[in-house]
Design a protein around this motif. Structure first.
Motif, PDB file in Angstrom:
ATOM      1  N   TRP A   9       0.773  -1.626  -0.335  1.00  0.00           N
ATOM      2  CA  TRP A   9      -0.303  -0.115   0.226  1.00  0.00           C
ATOM      3  C   TRP A   9       0.805   1.646   0.281  1.00  0.00           C
ATOM      4  CZ3 TRP A   9      -4.711  -2.028  -1.359  1.00  0.00           C
ATOM      5  CH2 TRP A   9      -5.103  -3.271  -1.210  1.00  0.00           C
ATOM      6  N   LYS A  10       2.234   1.155   0.153  1.00  0.00           N
ATOM      7  CA  LYS A  10       2.742   2.349   0.813  1.00  0.00           C
ATOM      8  C   LYS A  10       3.237   3.225  -0.559  1.00  0.00           C
ATOM      9  CE  LYS A  10       7.547   4.227   1.657  1.00  0.00           C
ATOM     10  NZ  LYS A  10       8.991   3.788   2.455  1.00  0.00           N
ATOM     11  N   GLN A  13      -0.368   5.341  -1.693  1.00  0.00           N
ATOM     12  CA  GLN A  13      -0.183   6.203  -0.790  1.00  0.00           C
ATOM     13  C   GLN A  13       0.536   7.163  -1.444  1.00  0.00           C
ATOM     14  OE1 GLN A  13       1.185   4.117   3.370  1.00  0.00           O
ATOM     15  NE2 GLN A  13      -0.396   2.962   3.687  1.00  0.00           N
ATOM     16  N   ARG A  16      -0.510   9.142  -4.289  1.00  0.00           N
ATOM     17  CA  ARG A  16      -2.417   9.491  -4.104  1.00  0.00           C
ATOM     18  C   ARG A  16      -1.833  10.760  -3.453  1.00  0.00           C
ATOM     19  NH1 ARG A  16      -5.896  10.711  -6.312  1.00  0.00           N
ATOM     20  NH2 ARG A  16      -7.102   8.901  -6.038  1.00  0.00           N
ATOM     21  N   VAL A  50      -9.389  -2.056   1.990  1.00  0.00           N
ATOM     22  CA  VAL A  50      -7.884  -1.442   2.362  1.00  0.00           C
ATOM     23  C   VAL A  50      -7.748  -0.540   0.832  1.00  0.00           C
ATOM     24  CG1 VAL A  50      -5.774  -1.775   2.970  1.00  0.00           C
ATOM     25  CG2 VAL A  50      -7.982  -3.394   4.108  1.00  0.00           C
ATOM     26  N   GLU A  53      -9.329   2.792   0.719  1.00  0.00           N
ATOM     27  CA  GLU A  53      -9.529   3.558   1.838  1.00  0.00           C
ATOM     28  C   GLU A  53      -7.706   3.749   2.142  1.00  0.00           C
ATOM     29  OE1 GLU A  53      -9.196   1.083   5.386  1.00  0.00           O
ATOM     30  OE2 GLU A  53     -10.835   0.405   5.747  1.00  0.00           O
ATOM     31  N   ASN A  54      -7.008   2.957   1.113  1.00  0.00           N
ATOM     32  CA  ASN A  54      -5.514   3.809   0.735  1.00  0.00           C
ATOM     33  C   ASN A  54      -5.492   4.590  -0.767  1.00  0.00           C
ATOM     34  OD1 ASN A  54      -2.754   2.774   2.490  1.00  0.00           O
ATOM     35  ND2 ASN A  54      -4.673   1.435   2.188  1.00  0.00           N
TER      36      ASN A  54
END
Length: 211
Positions: A9-10, A13, A16, A50, A53-54
């Motif tokens: 997810w990094k 993130q 975004r 998830v 959310e990310n």
């Protein structure tokens, strides 16, 4: 995660945070999520939750065999997560050839009926093998537009056969809202058709991109 030992997810993130106002889109293989095997339903739902959310926004849900139950699960999971659901029809054959009976226009329209009935926000054509030709593009997109006048239509192709620019122009003329392209240096062949070519071909027409 498997090869680079990264948190999955990094990067999302970080992108975004740097690009807050552009929608992000991903592929979701229905019940296969982002893998090549079926996962438990709750794992697919949790993944979509998830991902949203990310920073993910649009979930293009497809099944390589157009297996509807797989797609419906992915659509439900993406929708439950609050994502934009883009159900994609995987295209093969040639709808403009009356000798091609298995993957006919009726086949695609029946599938589209089910996807719209299931509540997709966007209807997509996923031409993963670059088989769409201009005549087939006009027939397929035009018929979809007539049947679903209020559903956004998004066409994705690969320029494998070299006809991608012509096909995407035909899709636009038939009523597609969005066609996928690639920057010129990375376009063509197994990538998407050239963005520069599309921009040049539409200049001065009602499809002028303004670039």
């Amino acid at each position: 995660m498997r090869f680079l030992s990264e948190c999955p997810w990094k990067r999302l993130q970080e992108l975004r945070a740097l690009i807050p106002n552009v929608p992000f889109q991903m592929l979701l293989r229905g019940a296969n999520a982002v893998g090549y095997t079926n996962y438990p339903d709750n794992a697919v739902f949790k993944f979509c939750e998830v991902a949203k959310e990310n920073g993910m926004d649009i979930f293009r849900v497809f099944d390589s065999l157009n297996y509807l139950p797989n797609m419906l699960l992915g659509m439900e999971a993406a929708g439950a997560a609050g994502g934009v659901v883009e159900a994609a029809i995987s295209y093969t054959g040639d709808v403009s050839d009356p000798m091609r009976q298995k993957y006919s226009l009726d086949y695609y329209m029946n599938l589209a009926d089910e996807l719209v009935k299931a509540g997709t926000h966007i209807l997509s054509i996923k031409d993963m093998a670059g088989l769409l030709k201009p005549e087939g593009s006009k027939l397929l997109v035009g018929t979809l537009r007539d049947r679903f006048p209020d559903v956004p239509i998004h066409v994705h192709t690969h320029d494998t056969a070299g006809a991608g620019v012509a096909a995407m122009l035909a899709c636009a003329e038939a009523g597609a809202d969005v066609v996928d392209v690639a920057v010129d240096s990375m376009a063509g062949m197994t990538s998407q058709p050239s963005m520069g070519a599309i921009v040049a071909c539409t200049k001065g027409t009602k499809y002028d991109t303004g670039e």
